[in-house]
Design a protein around this motif. Structure first.
Motif, PDB file in Angstrom:
ATOM      1  N   GLY A 114     -15.805  15.595 -26.587  1.00 50.77           N
ATOM      2  CA  GLY A 114     -16.849  14.713 -26.286  1.00 50.77           C
ATOM      3  C   GLY A 114     -17.741  14.854 -24.957  1.00 50.77           C
ATOM      4  N   LEU A 115     -17.754  16.357 -24.426  1.00 54.69           N
ATOM      5  CA  LEU A 115     -18.597  16.745 -23.275  1.00 54.69           C
ATOM      6  C   LEU A 115     -19.933  17.733 -23.665  1.00 54.69           C
ATOM      7  N   PRO A 116     -20.894  17.665 -22.965  1.00 55.79           N
ATOM      8  CA  PRO A 116     -22.021  18.343 -23.105  1.00 55.79           C
ATOM      9  C   PRO A 116     -21.730  19.640 -23.058  1.00 55.79           C
ATOM     10  N   LYS A 117     -22.435  20.713 -23.745  1.00 55.97           N
ATOM     11  CA  LYS A 117     -22.109  22.080 -23.752  1.00 55.97           C
ATOM     12  C   LYS A 117     -22.899  22.740 -22.471  1.00 55.97           C
ATOM     13  N   SER A 118     -23.895  21.986 -21.768  1.00 55.05           N
ATOM     14  CA  SER A 118     -24.378  22.407 -20.612  1.00 55.05           C
ATOM     15  C   SER A 118     -24.322  21.357 -19.532  1.00 55.05           C
ATOM     16  N   SER A 119     -24.817  21.744 -18.173  1.00 58.44           N
ATOM     17  CA  SER A 119     -24.447  20.780 -17.268  1.00 58.44           C
ATOM     18  C   SER A 119     -25.417  21.118 -16.184  1.00 58.44           C
ATOM     19  N   ALA A 120     -25.977  20.222 -15.417  1.00 53.33           N
ATOM     20  CA  ALA A 120     -26.910  20.315 -14.345  1.00 53.33           C
ATOM     21  C   ALA A 120     -26.197  20.814 -13.144  1.00 53.33           C
ATOM     22  N   VAL A 121     -24.903  20.706 -13.145  1.00 52.04           N
ATOM     23  CA  VAL A 121     -23.988  21.234 -12.065  1.00 52.04           C
ATOM     24  C   VAL A 121     -24.170  22.624 -11.987  1.00 52.04           C
ATOM     25  N   PRO A 122     -24.345  23.138 -10.642  1.00 52.28           N
ATOM     26  CA  PRO A 122     -24.637  24.687 -10.637  1.00 52.28           C
ATOM     27  C   PRO A 122     -23.415  25.664 -11.178  1.00 52.28           C
ATOM     28  N   PRO A 123     -23.549  26.539 -11.766  1.00 49.73           N
ATOM     29  CA  PRO A 123     -22.554  27.543 -12.146  1.00 49.73           C
ATOM     30  C   PRO A 123     -21.394  27.874 -10.820  1.00 49.73           C
ATOM     31  N   MET A 124     -20.118  27.792 -11.424  1.00 46.30           N
ATOM     32  CA  MET A 124     -18.938  28.250 -10.786  1.00 46.30           C
ATOM     33  C   MET A 124     -18.694  27.197  -9.579  1.00 46.30           C
ATOM     34  N   ARG A 125     -19.313  25.781  -9.807  1.00 45.00           N
ATOM     35  CA  ARG A 125     -18.766  24.863  -8.963  1.00 45.00           C
ATOM     36  C   ARG A 125     -17.495  24.668  -9.087  1.00 45.00           C
ATOM     37  N   TRP A 126     -16.790  24.714 -10.523  1.00 40.79           N
ATOM     38  CA  TRP A 126     -15.392  24.506 -10.581  1.00 40.79           C
ATOM     39  C   TRP A 126     -14.708  25.314  -9.757  1.00 40.79           C
ATOM     40  N   MET A 127     -15.035  26.578  -9.475  1.00 36.98           N
ATOM     41  CA  MET A 127     -14.211  27.258  -8.623  1.00 36.98           C
ATOM     42  C   MET A 127     -14.487  27.067  -7.068  1.00 36.98           C
ATOM     43  N   GLY A 128     -15.312  26.258  -6.854  1.00 37.38           N
ATOM     44  CA  GLY A 128     -15.575  25.988  -5.386  1.00 37.38           C
ATOM     45  C   GLY A 128     -16.703  27.059  -4.874  1.00 37.38           C
TER      46      GLY A 128
END
Length: 219
Positions: A114-128
């Protein structure tokens, strides 16, 4: 390549992507829906647990690697039509099939969560990481628009060498992303897929080094 040619190529990629996504959704549904473990509270993940959060490693990796994979598929389609070399065409075909399938799986999981396939969050943020896109290259290892244009303009061994070099850089960064997900993701689905990506892409990096050497070129 003419604008008409690029339009045809883009439509072909879009059609292939939709087909793979539909197949992946079907496979994911079979993996997730089990009458004995169905719950009326919350969404289920492919591993049978609660769905990961929107800002999780799992979701960030699925989104970013889907984009990363899409370019690998695009480059492979390009080189496939610009060389008659069977080894390069076979490698391109393998990458098209493997990464299009993996991309479909990741987009399918996002759909199931139930999550969007794209995000406004910059790429690689999940890696810090903080990434600044450059000339169409959204993440480390991705080719720039200028490099893709050069690949489209090349033919024969020139196209082979450029493709192998670009894909080596692409795989190197992709394997690093996948290793980070394998180490930190919370779902078995993402950890297992990412672990397989690391093995597969490192193996292809070694293969491409040998192919470049055979053509008198360096990575």
């Amino acid at each position: 390549m003419t604008s008409a040619g690029r339009t045809v190529g883009t439509r072909r990629l879009a059609v292939a992507g939709v087909a793979v996504l539909l197949l992946a959704l079907g496979l994911v549904a079979l993996m997730v829906v089990r009458p004995s473990s169905a719950s009326s509270s919350g969404s289920a993940s492919p591993a049978g647990r609660s769905a990961p959060a929107d800002g999780s490693v799992d979701a960030g990796f699925a989104r970013d690697m889907s984009v990363h994979h899409q370019q690998a598929v695009e480059m492979s389609f390009i080189v496939r039509d610009r060389t008659d070399d069977e080894d390069v065409r076979r490698l391109a075909y393998d990458i098209i099939n493997t990464q299009a399938n993996q991309r479909g799986m990741m987009l399918g999981w996002l759909e199931m969560w139930g999550l969007p396939k794209s995000s406004a969050v910059p790429p690689m943020r999940w890696m810090g990481h903080t990434v600044t896109p450059h000339d169409g290259a959204l993440m480390p290892g991705m080719a720039t628009d200028a490099q893709l244009d050069a690949l489209r303009a090349a033919k024969g061994q020139e196209a082979e060498i450029l493709y192998l070099r670009l894909m080596t850089a692409h795989h190197t960064a992709g394997a690093e992303m996948a290793q980070a997900a394998a180490d930190s993701a919370t779902t078995d689905a993402i950890r297992n897929l990412a672990t397989g990506m690391v093995r597969g892409q490192r193996s292809e990096i070694a293969l491409m080094a040998d192919m470049l050497h055979a053509r008198g070129a360096r990575p």
